[in-house]
Write a protein that holds these residues in place. Structure first.
Motif, short mmCIF file in Angstrom:
data_model
loop_
_atom_site.label_atom_id
_atom_site.label_comp_id
_atom_site.label_asym_id
_atom_site.label_seq_id
_atom_site.Cartn_x
_atom_site.Cartn_y
_atom_site.Cartn_z
N LEU A 39 0.82 -1.22 0.00
CA LEU A 39 0.00 0.00 0.00
C LEU A 39 0.85 1.26 0.00
N SER A 40 1.89 1.31 0.82
CA SER A 40 2.69 2.52 0.90
C SER A 40 3.41 2.82 -0.41
N GLU A 41 3.76 1.78 -1.16
CA GLU A 41 4.46 1.97 -2.43
C GLU A 41 3.50 2.36 -3.56
N HIS A 42 2.25 1.90 -3.47
CA HIS A 42 1.31 2.09 -4.58
C HIS A 42 0.03 2.78 -4.13
N ILE A 43 0.13 3.71 -3.21
CA ILE A 43 -1.05 4.38 -2.67
C ILE A 43 -1.85 5.08 -3.76
N ASP A 44 -1.17 5.72 -4.71
CA ASP A 44 -1.87 6.43 -5.78
C ASP A 44 -2.67 5.47 -6.65
N ASP A 45 -2.10 4.29 -6.93
CA ASP A 45 -2.81 3.30 -7.75
C ASP A 45 -4.09 2.83 -7.04
N TYR A 46 -3.97 2.54 -5.74
CA TYR A 46 -5.15 2.09 -4.99
C TYR A 46 -6.21 3.18 -4.90
N LEU A 47 -5.79 4.42 -4.70
CA LEU A 47 -6.76 5.52 -4.65
C LEU A 47 -7.46 5.69 -5.99
#
Length: 90
Positions: free
Chosen positions: A62-70
């Motif tokens: 999550l911390s590495e890909h927060i923008d993708d998840y959002l």
């Protein structure tokens, strides 16, 4: 007063440190100082440390890909109009 410190690292650790520092535009020395400060900070007073681990079941990256998840979860909908359309009288 600053004093020198010499440490020995294996190749993998040195590559990780070098990449981490390079991504941020830091020297390796600055990256080590930042990491030490983060580890020695009073965790009881830091709200981010207090929040760690509060939510279970989140993706490990999550911390590495927060923008993708959002981006995946964001749904833009047209806001409902607060005014009703009125017919014009003749």
């Amino acid at each position: 007063m600053t004093r020198p410190l010499q440490i020995y690292m294996n190749e993998h650790e040195l590559e990780l440190l070098d990449a981490w520092a390079r991504e941020r535009g830091w020297t390796k020395s600055h990256a080590v100082r930042i990491a030490i400060r983060a580890l020695t900070r009073d965790r009881d007073e830091d709200s981010l440390f207090r929040a760690c681990g509060m939510i279970e079941g989140l993706p490990e990256d999550l911390s590495e890909h927060i923008d993708d998840y959002l981006e995946e979860t964001f749904v833009a909908e047209k806001a409902p109009s607060t005014y009703r359309k009125r017919r014009r009288r003749r």
